[in-house]
Design a protein around this motif. Structure first.
Motif, PDB file in Angstrom:
ATOM      1  N   THR A  17      -3.986   6.012   4.099  1.00 16.17           N
ATOM      2  CA  THR A  17      -3.996   4.727   3.407  1.00 16.17           C
ATOM      3  C   THR A  17      -4.643   3.640   4.255  1.00 16.17           C
ATOM      4  OG1 THR A  17      -2.055   5.299   2.101  1.00 16.17           O
ATOM      5  CG2 THR A  17      -2.553   2.965   2.326  1.00 16.17           C
ATOM      6  N   VAL A  74       0.840  -1.197   0.000  1.00 10.10           N
ATOM      7  CA  VAL A  74       0.000   0.000   0.000  1.00 10.10           C
ATOM      8  C   VAL A  74       0.878   1.250   0.000  1.00 10.10           C
ATOM      9  CG1 VAL A  74      -1.949  -1.141   1.141  1.00 10.10           C
ATOM     10  CG2 VAL A  74      -0.195  -0.038   2.531  1.00 10.10           C
ATOM     11  N   ALA A  75       0.305   2.361  -0.425  1.00 10.85           N
ATOM     12  CA  ALA A  75       1.032   3.628  -0.476  1.00 10.85           C
ATOM     13  C   ALA A  75       1.380   4.087   0.936  1.00 10.85           C
ATOM     14  CB  ALA A  75       0.185   4.688  -1.174  1.00 10.85           C
ATOM     15  N   ASN A  76       2.554   4.667   1.081  1.00 12.45           N
ATOM     16  CA  ASN A  76       3.015   5.205   2.361  1.00 12.45           C
ATOM     17  C   ASN A  76       2.641   6.680   2.433  1.00 12.45           C
ATOM     18  OD1 ASN A  76       4.314   5.798   4.717  1.00 12.45           O
ATOM     19  ND2 ASN A  76       6.367   5.334   4.001  1.00 12.45           N
ATOM     20  N   ARG A  77       1.376   6.931   2.771  1.00  9.82           N
ATOM     21  CA  ARG A  77       0.904   8.308   2.909  1.00  9.82           C
ATOM     22  C   ARG A  77      -0.290   8.338   3.863  1.00  9.82           C
ATOM     23  NH1 ARG A  77      -0.491   7.297  -2.658  1.00  9.82           N
ATOM     24  NH2 ARG A  77      -2.706   6.891  -2.822  1.00  9.82           N
ATOM     25  N   LYS A  98      -8.371   4.057   4.515  1.00 12.28           N
ATOM     26  CA  LYS A  98      -9.078   3.639   3.304  1.00 12.28           C
ATOM     27  C   LYS A  98      -9.261   2.120   3.273  1.00 12.28           C
ATOM     28  CE  LYS A  98      -8.641   3.758  -1.735  1.00 12.28           C
ATOM     29  NZ  LYS A  98      -7.800   4.175  -2.868  1.00 12.28           N
ATOM     30  N   VAL A  99      -8.202   1.377   3.617  1.00 16.04           N
ATOM     31  CA  VAL A  99      -8.273  -0.081   3.623  1.00 16.04           C
ATOM     32  C   VAL A  99      -9.246  -0.553   4.703  1.00 16.04           C
ATOM     33  CG1 VAL A  99      -6.962  -2.187   4.100  1.00 16.04           C
ATOM     34  CG2 VAL A  99      -5.974  -0.416   2.642  1.00 16.04           C
ATOM     35  N   HIS A 151       6.121   2.688  -0.390  1.00 16.57           N
ATOM     36  CA  HIS A 151       5.142   1.640  -0.150  1.00 16.57           C
ATOM     37  C   HIS A 151       5.418   0.915   1.160  1.00 16.57           C
ATOM     38  CE1 HIS A 151       4.790   2.204  -4.540  1.00 16.57           C
ATOM     39  NE2 HIS A 151       3.521   2.048  -4.265  1.00 16.57           N
TER      40      HIS A 151
END
Length: 122
Positions: free
Chosen positions: A75, A69-72, A78-79, A104
């Protein structure tokens, strides 16, 4: 993996895994009532079983959902929302990144419905 929570016990496990050419991809360890409970994702599960058997450590195996997953910020929210909205509960989760600026993360989730969860997390 459950082991005594005392010096050298994690090293003993890691040494056994190394002897069986097992690479740990993710790991979490929590001390509880004089024991350490270690959750990990490895590259060779059957070899890890042999390693743990060779040193007499107790363990159980579960399938987990992993996702890069994106590192921001936001995230994980959202998941978690996608899984919650889909009726899939998260039993435990851990993630990690190396150093600042990693793009990520590997997110590891124990969920109540693995197949459904995999369809919800992209």
């Amino acid at each position: 993996v459950t082991m005594e929570n005392r010096p050298g016990m994690l090293a003993r496990m890691c040494t056994a895994l190394t002897a069986h050419s097992v690479n740990i991809l993710a790991l979490m360890s929590v001390g509880q009532d004089g024991k350490s409970v270690v959750r990990m994702v490895v590259d060779k599960p059957s070899a890890a079983v042999k390693a743990l058997d060779s040193i007499g450590y107790q363990y159980s195996q579960d399938d987990v959902l992993t996702s890069t997953v994106a590192n921001r910020p936001g995230t994980l929210a959202k998941v978690a929302k996608a899984l919650g909205d889909g009726g899939v509960n998260i039993n435990y989760a851990y993630l990690g990144a190396e150093g600042e600026g990693q793009r990520h993360l590997l997110l590891v989730l124990s969920v109540t419905d693995l197949g459904k969860g995999q369809g919800l997390v992209k």
